[in-house]
Design an enzyme around this catalytic site. Structure first.
Site, short mmCIF file in Angstrom:
data_model
loop_
_atom_site.label_atom_id
_atom_site.label_comp_id
_atom_site.label_asym_id
_atom_site.label_seq_id
_atom_site.Cartn_x
_atom_site.Cartn_y
_atom_site.Cartn_z
N CYS A 108 35.24 27.36 42.11
CA CYS A 108 36.16 28.03 40.89
C CYS A 108 36.82 26.50 40.32
O CYS A 108 37.00 26.34 39.21
CB CYS A 108 37.22 28.77 41.65
SG CYS A 108 36.50 30.28 42.28
N CYS A 127 30.68 34.05 38.28
CA CYS A 127 31.69 35.16 38.17
C CYS A 127 31.60 35.40 36.70
O CYS A 127 32.36 36.53 36.32
CB CYS A 127 32.80 34.89 38.81
SG CYS A 127 33.50 33.46 38.13
S1 FES Z 1 35.90 33.77 41.16
FE1 FES Z 1 35.45 32.93 39.03
S2 FES Z 1 36.20 31.29 38.67
FE2 FES Z 1 36.82 31.81 40.80
#
Ligand code: FES
Length: 129
Positions: free
Chosen positions: A108, A39
Site C-alpha cells: 500500500c 486492489c
Molecule cells: S489494500 Fe489497496 S492500497 Fe492498501
C-alpha cells in the site's frame, strides 16, 4: 477498553484518523496519480513548487487505511523538500516512518511512492523540462 487490537500501530492509526493535508489543491504545479494494480485503490497527489522546492502538498486517496496513512505521511515528508530530495523517498522509507506496516499492507505504501514520482514528472512536463 482494548487498545491497539487492530492491525495498525499507533502512528498509522493517528494518520488514519487525522490525515494531514487531505483534499484538493487549486492550481497545483504538478498532479500525480497512482493506482495499486493489486486492489485498484488510487491516490492523487498535488504539489506546489517554488524555486525547485515543494512548498505545499495535498492528497486524495481512495483506498485502504494503510494507503491513507501512507499518503498522509508522504505529504508531511515531502513538504519543504527539493524535488530531488522528494524523489529519494521510497515506499520503504514511508513505511518505516509509519513505524512499519503489517506485511499484507506493505504494498500500500508503494502507491505513495508512485504518486510522488508521477507528480514530479507532471511538474517537470508542465515546465517543459
Ligand atoms: S489494500 Fe489497496 S492500497 Fe492498501
Amino acid at each position: 477498553m482494548a487498545e491497539g487490537t487492530g492491525p495498525y500501530n499507533q502512528v498509522v492509526m493517528d494518520h488514519l484518523k487525522h490525515p494531514r493535508n487531505m483534499g484538493e489543491m487549486e492550481s497545483p504545479d504538478g498532479v500525480g496519480e497512482a493506482q495499486n494494480p493489486v486492489c485498484g485503490d488510487t491516490m492523487r497527489l498535488f504539489i506546489k513548487v517554488e524555486t525547485g522546492r515543494i512548498i505545499d502538498v495535498k492528497f486524495l486517496t481512495f483506498g485502504c487505511g494503510a494507503a491513507i496513512a501512507s499518503s498522509s505521511m508522504t505529504t508531511e515528508m515531502i513538504k519543504g523538500k527539493t524535488i530531488d530530495q522528494a524523489l529519494l523517498i521510497s515506499d520503504a522509507v514511508i513505511a518505516e516512518a509509519l513505524g512499519g506496516l503489517p506485511s499484507s499492507k506493505v504494498h500500500c505504501s508503494v502507491l505513495a511512492e508512485k504518486a510522488i514520482r508521477a507528480a514530479v514528472s507532471d511538474y517537470q512536463k508542465r515546465r517543459g523540462g
